[in-house]
Design a protein around this motif. Structure first.
Motif, PDB file in Angstrom:
ATOM      1  N   LEU A 153      -3.648   0.961  -3.406  1.00  0.00           N
ATOM      2  CA  LEU A 153      -4.509   1.135  -2.230  1.00  0.00           C
ATOM      3  C   LEU A 153      -4.684  -0.180  -1.465  1.00  0.00           C
ATOM      4  O   LEU A 153      -4.909  -0.181  -0.255  1.00  0.00           O
ATOM      5  CB  LEU A 153      -5.876   1.663  -2.657  1.00  0.00           C
ATOM      6  CG  LEU A 153      -5.882   2.980  -3.438  1.00  0.00           C
ATOM      7  CD1 LEU A 153      -7.302   3.346  -3.830  1.00  0.00           C
ATOM      8  CD2 LEU A 153      -5.232   4.087  -2.625  1.00  0.00           C
ATOM      9  N   ALA A 154      -4.603  -1.300  -2.168  1.00  0.00           N
ATOM     10  CA  ALA A 154      -4.745  -2.616  -1.532  1.00  0.00           C
ATOM     11  C   ALA A 154      -4.188  -3.677  -2.459  1.00  0.00           C
ATOM     12  O   ALA A 154      -4.252  -3.548  -3.688  1.00  0.00           O
ATOM     13  CB  ALA A 154      -6.210  -2.908  -1.217  1.00  0.00           C
ATOM     14  N   GLN A 213      -6.936 -10.072   1.602  1.00  0.00           N
ATOM     15  CA  GLN A 213      -6.202  -8.813   1.428  1.00  0.00           C
ATOM     16  C   GLN A 213      -4.880  -8.923   2.170  1.00  0.00           C
ATOM     17  O   GLN A 213      -4.845  -9.190   3.369  1.00  0.00           O
ATOM     18  CB  GLN A 213      -7.026  -7.636   1.953  1.00  0.00           C
ATOM     19  CG  GLN A 213      -6.373  -6.293   1.679  1.00  0.00           C
ATOM     20  CD  GLN A 213      -7.351  -5.146   1.863  1.00  0.00           C
ATOM     21  OE1 GLN A 213      -8.480  -5.207   1.440  1.00  0.00           O
ATOM     22  NE2 GLN A 213      -6.892  -4.091   2.505  1.00  0.00           N
ATOM     23  N   VAL A 230       0.833  -1.202   0.000  1.00  0.00           N
ATOM     24  CA  VAL A 230       0.000   0.000   0.000  1.00  0.00           C
ATOM     25  C   VAL A 230       0.870   1.255   0.000  1.00  0.00           C
ATOM     26  O   VAL A 230       1.912   1.305   0.681  1.00  0.00           O
ATOM     27  CB  VAL A 230      -0.929  -0.012   1.227  1.00  0.00           C
ATOM     28  CG1 VAL A 230      -1.639   1.324   1.373  1.00  0.00           C
ATOM     29  CG2 VAL A 230      -1.963  -1.120   1.098  1.00  0.00           C
ATOM     30  N   ILE A 259      -4.498  -7.836  -3.082  1.00  0.00           N
ATOM     31  CA  ILE A 259      -5.418  -8.922  -2.744  1.00  0.00           C
ATOM     32  C   ILE A 259      -4.982 -10.220  -3.392  1.00  0.00           C
ATOM     33  O   ILE A 259      -4.673 -10.273  -4.588  1.00  0.00           O
ATOM     34  CB  ILE A 259      -6.847  -8.563  -3.201  1.00  0.00           C
ATOM     35  CG1 ILE A 259      -7.301  -7.286  -2.479  1.00  0.00           C
ATOM     36  CG2 ILE A 259      -7.809  -9.703  -2.936  1.00  0.00           C
ATOM     37  CD1 ILE A 259      -8.588  -6.707  -3.013  1.00  0.00           C
ATOM     38  N   ALA A 261      -4.080  -5.757  -7.540  1.00  0.00           N
ATOM     39  CA  ALA A 261      -3.974  -4.557  -6.711  1.00  0.00           C
ATOM     40  C   ALA A 261      -5.080  -3.595  -7.095  1.00  0.00           C
ATOM     41  O   ALA A 261      -5.384  -3.416  -8.281  1.00  0.00           O
ATOM     42  CB  ALA A 261      -2.611  -3.895  -6.900  1.00  0.00           C
ATOM     43  N   GLU A 262      -5.669  -2.987  -6.088  1.00  0.00           N
ATOM     44  CA  GLU A 262      -6.605  -1.897  -6.313  1.00  0.00           C
ATOM     45  C   GLU A 262      -5.828  -0.591  -6.163  1.00  0.00           C
ATOM     46  O   GLU A 262      -5.029  -0.447  -5.233  1.00  0.00           O
ATOM     47  CB  GLU A 262      -7.739  -1.961  -5.291  1.00  0.00           C
ATOM     48  CG  GLU A 262      -8.580  -3.219  -5.415  1.00  0.00           C
ATOM     49  CD  GLU A 262      -9.654  -3.305  -4.348  1.00  0.00           C
ATOM     50  OE1 GLU A 262      -9.676  -2.410  -3.458  1.00  0.00           O
ATOM     51  OE2 GLU A 262     -10.450  -4.248  -4.396  1.00  0.00           O
TER      52      GLU A 262
END
Length: 289
Positions: A71-72, A287, A18, A74, A54-55
């Motif tokens: 941002l995250a 996550q 992140v 997963i 990934a977000e």
């Protein structure tokens, strides 16, 4: 609208965390920055194509590349058994139609099959080109449906080659052959492949009075759904496949085309195996960052 998804190389997100910035370059970067004209602040998804995504949001765009703030991250492990479509080659690109829909519906791997009655053929010297066409098809379909993992397209198999492969795999692979005249349902066929596996009764657990309490349900690693060509699977092939341990099943009262049978069976298997029970404990992605 769901954020657009872009593919990175396998392993590209292994060390991602992140707040880090990932730069999208090459064809994907060009498409994002120049064709789609994504702007700072817009949400995007990045995939390593093998189970991690990934977000993120666009930090900057230009020059044919995109900078994305993560941002995250997963993990999306593939549940067992992996679903494999064994698709017979068919004319008028019906085999490709079936493979495309199967990808959208969550197939994990595809095996092109040169069945005895296949009218379509991969001509000698063109196997690599045809295989690449299947790979490109599943890659595009996976991207359009926002799938993290791109299904594997395995090498073309003859009936003899496929039989050798499933015999070598042993109990780890269960095979269901879809056939229009059988009276066994898909649910019954899958259940038969997942029979409880008995342990050796001579290897007793001293804490159990009944050795049969040591039984456990056999966990398949792969479930193969075999779809024949336009003319159907030959009686000889059915005999050979069942002799290798395959179950034969029928999908409902109607006869489905080669482009429809695989996706229909795949969707049914997803439900029967609980893989579409989204929100259940086993269906949640993990996550990691």
């Amino acid at each position: 609208m769901t954020a657009p998804l872009f593919h990175l190389d396998p392993g590209a997100l292994d060390d991602a965390a992140v707040a880090e910035v990932v730069t999208l370059t090459g064809a994907e970067g060009h498409h994002a920055a120049t064709v789609m004209r994504l702007q700072p602040g817009e949400p995007v998804l990045l995939s390593d194509t093998v189970g991690r995504r990934a977000e993120g949001r666009v930090r900057s765009a230009g020059g044919g590349q995109l900078e994305v703030e993560i941002l995250a991250v997963i993990e999306e492990p593939v549940p067992l058994p992996r679903l494999v479509l064994v698709q017979a080659l068919a004319k008028d690109r019906r085999d490709l139609q079936g493979v495309e829909s199967a990808t959208e519906l969550g197939v994990d791997a595809v095996i092109p099959w040169q069945a005895e009655r296949s009218v379509a053929r991969w001509k000698a010297g063109r196997e690599t080109k045809k295989h690449a066409e299947w790979v490109a098809l599943v890659t595009t379909a996976a991207k359009q449906t926002r799938r993290t993992t791109i299904p594997e397209v395995r090498p073309l198999q003859s009936t003899a080659g496929y039989l050798t492969a499933i015999r070598s795999a042993g109990a780890e692979v269960g095979v269901v052959v879809l056939h229009e005249t059988d009276e066994t349902s898909l649910a019954q066929a899958i259940a038969a492949l997942q029979k409880p596996a008995r342990k050796d009764p001579t290897l007793k657990d001293p804490t159990l009075k009944d050795p049969m309490q040591q039984d456990s349900t056999h966990q398949l690693q792969e479930l193969h759904l075999v779809v024949g060509p336009e003319g159907g699977i030959s009686d000889r092939e059915i005999e050979l496949l069942t002799g290798a341990g395959a179950q034969v099943a029928r999908l409902g009262p109607t006869v489905l085309r080669s482009s429809t049978a695989g996706p229909a069976a795949l969707a049914a298997a997803q439900l029967l195996l609980g893989r579409w029970d989204w929100g259940a404990e086993t269906g949640q992605p993990e996550q990691t960052a």
